[in-house]
Design an enzyme around this catalytic site. Structure first.
Site, PDB file in Angstrom:
ATOM      1  N   PRO A 181       0.834  -1.214   0.000  1.00 43.32           N
ATOM      2  CA  PRO A 181       0.000   0.000   0.000  1.00 43.32           C
ATOM      3  C   PRO A 181       0.860   1.251   0.000  1.00 43.32           C
ATOM      4  O   PRO A 181       1.801   1.367   0.787  1.00 43.32           O
ATOM      5  CB  PRO A 181      -0.791  -0.114   1.309  1.00 43.32           C
ATOM      6  CG  PRO A 181       0.022  -1.018   2.180  1.00 43.32           C
ATOM      7  CD  PRO A 181       0.737  -1.959   1.255  1.00 43.32           C
TER       8      PRO A 181
ATOM      9  N   GLY B   3       0.503   5.621  -0.367  1.00 43.20           N
ATOM     10  CA  GLY B   3      -0.363   6.788  -0.470  1.00 43.20           C
ATOM     11  C   GLY B   3      -0.036   7.596  -1.709  1.00 43.20           C
ATOM     12  O   GLY B   3       1.114   7.644  -2.151  1.00 43.20           O
TER      13      GLY B   3
ATOM     14  N   LYS C 116       0.603  -4.954   9.658  1.00 43.48           N
ATOM     15  CA  LYS C 116       1.809  -4.612   8.880  1.00 43.48           C
ATOM     16  C   LYS C 116       2.716  -3.678   9.677  1.00 43.48           C
ATOM     17  O   LYS C 116       2.238  -2.701  10.275  1.00 43.48           O
ATOM     18  CB  LYS C 116       1.367  -3.921   7.586  1.00 43.48           C
ATOM     19  CG  LYS C 116       2.479  -3.283   6.766  1.00 43.48           C
ATOM     20  CD  LYS C 116       1.935  -2.762   5.448  1.00 43.48           C
ATOM     21  CE  LYS C 116       3.002  -2.116   4.582  1.00 43.48           C
ATOM     22  NZ  LYS C 116       3.351  -0.755   4.985  1.00 43.48           N
TER      23      LYS C 116
ATOM     24  N   HIS D 172       8.409  -0.456   6.834  1.00 41.89           N
ATOM     25  CA  HIS D 172       7.774   0.616   6.070  1.00 41.89           C
ATOM     26  C   HIS D 172       8.772   1.171   5.032  1.00 41.89           C
ATOM     27  O   HIS D 172       8.833   2.378   4.801  1.00 41.89           O
ATOM     28  CB  HIS D 172       7.329   1.729   7.036  1.00 41.89           C
ATOM     29  CG  HIS D 172       6.076   2.456   6.618  1.00 41.89           C
ATOM     30  ND1 HIS D 172       4.881   2.315   7.268  1.00 41.89           N
ATOM     31  CD2 HIS D 172       5.846   3.358   5.626  1.00 41.89           C
ATOM     32  CE1 HIS D 172       3.969   3.100   6.712  1.00 41.89           C
ATOM     33  NE2 HIS D 172       4.527   3.738   5.707  1.00 41.89           N
TER      34      HIS D 172
ATOM     35  N   SER E 187       9.975  -4.254   2.349  1.00 37.03           N
ATOM     36  CA  SER E 187      11.013  -3.259   2.690  1.00 37.03           C
ATOM     37  C   SER E 187      12.341  -3.573   2.022  1.00 37.03           C
ATOM     38  O   SER E 187      13.033  -4.522   2.405  1.00 37.03           O
ATOM     39  CB  SER E 187      11.246  -3.126   4.200  1.00 37.03           C
ATOM     40  OG  SER E 187      10.084  -2.603   4.828  1.00 37.03           O
TER      41      SER E 187
END
Ligand SMILES: Cc1cc2nc3c(=O)[nH]c(=O)nc-3n(C[C@H](O)[C@H](O)[C@H](O)COP(=O)(O)O)c2cc1C
Length: 367
Positions: free
Chosen positions: A80, A82, A245, A269, A301
Site C-alpha cells: 500500500p 499513499g 503490517k 515501512h 522493505s
C-alpha cells in the site's frame, strides 16, 4: 520507449528520477532521518545467499502460490502506498489492473489517490484495504465500515507509524498532502514539463477516501493512541482477514497471533519510519520461529528484484510486497513501464528458482 529500457529496478529508478519533479521523486524515494535504515535493509538482503543446486530438471517451473487459500500467480504483490497518482495520472488503476491480471493483492492505502471502491472494482476483487488508526479512531472505524461495505475482504492495519517519520528530503521540498503548489514547487514543475503537463492536466492528485461526513484526514495527525485494545476492537469489527503490517519484534508477533490476526507483515515501512529499526530481513527468521511454520508471514522493505523475493521466502516469508520500484516504473514508462518491471521481477524470480534447483517455491503452503 522507456518501458523497453527497464531491465532492473535501478533502471526504473534512474528514469523516474529524470522524469519526476524533485519533490515527488524525493517523496517516493526518501527514507527516515539520514537514511541509514534504508542502507541497513539493503545490506541485510544482500547478505542472504541462495544455494545453487544442480541437475534437478527445473525445466517446468511454477511461481504460483496461494494466499488465504486463493490462488495467486506470483508470490509478490503491491504494497500500500499513499498518493500513487503522483507518479503518473491513473497509477492507482494501473496497479489495480496488474493485480487483477496476476491475481495478486493490491494494497490500497488509507491515503490512496483513487476512491477505494473504484480500485476494488478495477482490481477485480484483488485489493486489500490498508488502514491507519488516527486521532480518536472515530473516522478510522467509519472508513473500515466503508471498506467492508465496498466488499473488501482483507484489512491491513499498519502499526509502525504512531507518529509520521521525519524524512528530510521530503520536508526540504515542502511536500504536503493535500498537495499544494507554491513558488518553489512551481519552479520544480516547470523544470519537469512532461510530468507537469500530464499530471496537472488531469487535475492535481487528491487523497480520495475522505469525502465522508465527519472524517477529515490530517496526514500528520497523531496515530499514537492505538493500543492492544484498539487491535481487539478492530478484530471484532472486521469479519474478514486481518493483516498487521509493520512488525519487527518476535514478542509482538506472538501477541498478534494470540489476538487472532490472520497474518503478519514483517516490514520497516521501507525504512520510512524508525531509522534505527533492525532490518526486516534480519528479524524474519526469528519471527518465523516464534509464530511457527504454518502462520502466514508476509514481507516488505527494500526488495529490488525477483531474486530478493526468493531470498526472503528462503528465510520464512510466504509472500512479499514491492513498494517504491512499482511507482518508479510507472513514472518511467506508464502502464507499459509497470508491466516491463513486473516481467523483469518475474523473470528474475524464475531464473533464480532454476539456478537454486527449484521447480516450485520454497515453503509452498497448501492452505
Ligand atoms: C511513497 C510511499 C507511500 C507509502 N504509503 C504507505 C501507506 O499509506 N500505508 C502503508 O501502510 N505503507 C505505506 N508505504 C510503505 C509501503 O507499504 C511499504 O512498506 C514499503 O514501500 C516497502 O519498501 P520498498 O518501497 O523498499 O519496497 C509507503 C511507501 C512509499 C514509498
Amino acid at each position: 520507449m522507456s518501458a523497453s529500457a527497464i531491465h532492473s529496478a535501478e533502471d526504473a529508478r534512474r528514469l523516474a528520477r529524470r522524469r519526476l519533479p524533485w519533490m515527488v521523486f524525493d517523496y517516493i524515494d526518501g527514507s527516515a532521518g539520514a537514511e541509514t535504515g534504508a542502507a541497513r535493509n539493503r545490506a541485510a538482503l544482500d547478505a542472504i545467499t541462495l544455494q545453487p543446486r544442480i541437475l534437478r530438471d527445473v525445466s517446468q517451473r511454477s511461481m504460483a502460490t496461494t494466499l488465504f487459500g486463493a490462488p495467486a500467480e506470483r508470490p509478490f504483490g503491491i504494497a500500500p502506498m499513499g498518493m500513487c497518482n503522483l507518479s503518473a495520472p491513473g497509477a492507482d488503476l494501473m496497479l489495480a489492473r496488474l493485480a487483477a491480471k496476476y491475481k495478486i493483492p493490491h494494497g490500497v492505502s488509507t491515503v490512496a489517490s483513487t476512491p477505494l471502491e473504484e480500485i476494488l472494482e478495477v482490481a477485480d476483487g484483488h485489493a486489500w484495504f490498508q488502514i491507519y488508526f488516527t486521532g480518536d479512531g472515530v473516522g478510522t472505524f467509519k472508513l473500515i465500515e466503508r471498506a467492508r461495505h465496498a466488499g473488501y475482504e482483507t484489512l491491513v492495519l499498519t502499526v509502525d507509524v504512531p507518529e509520521v517519520g521525519r524524512r528530510p528530503r521530503e520536508l526540504r521540498h515542502g511536500f504536503k498532502m493535500p498537495f499544494r503548489i507554491g513558488p518553489r514547487q512551481f519552479i520544480d514543475f516547470a523544470l519537469h514539463p512532461r510530468w507537469s503537463l500530464t499530471s496537472l492536466f488531469h487535475g492535481k492528485p487528491q487523497m480520495a477516501n475522505f469525502e465522508m461526513p465527519g472524517y477529515a484526514f490530517d496526514r500528520t495527525e497523531s496515530r499514537a493512541r492505538a493500543d492492544w485494545s484498539t487491535l481487539e476492537q478492530m478484530r471484532a469489527a472486521w469479519p474478514g482477514k486481518l493483516v498487521v503490517k509493520g512488525v519487527l519484534d518476535p514478542q509482538d508477533a506472538a501477541m498478534l497471533k494470540d489476538k487472532g490476526v490472520d497474518a503478519i507483515q514483517v516490514s520497516s515501512h521501507g525504512a520510512r519510519q524508525l531509522e534505527s529499526a533492525p532490518s526486516p530481513a534480519l528479524m524474519l527468521p526469528e519471527i518465523r520461529k516464534t509464530v511457527g511454520p504454518e502462520f502466514p508471514l508476509f514481507f516488505d522493505s527494500g526488495l529490488r528484484s525477483g531474486e530478493d523475493v526468493l531470498k526472503v521466502m528462503s528465510q520464512g516469508a510466504d509472500f512479499a510486497f514491492f513498494g517504491r520500484i512499482l511507482q518508479y516504473a510507472i513514472a518511467a514508462g506508464g502502464e507499459d513501464g509497470l508491466h516491463a518491471m513486473w516481467n523483469v521481477l518475474s523473470e528474475e524470480l524464475s531464473i533464480a528458482m532454476a539456478q537454486s534447483g527449484l521447480s516450485v517455491l520454497p515453503q509452498h503452503r497448501s492452505d
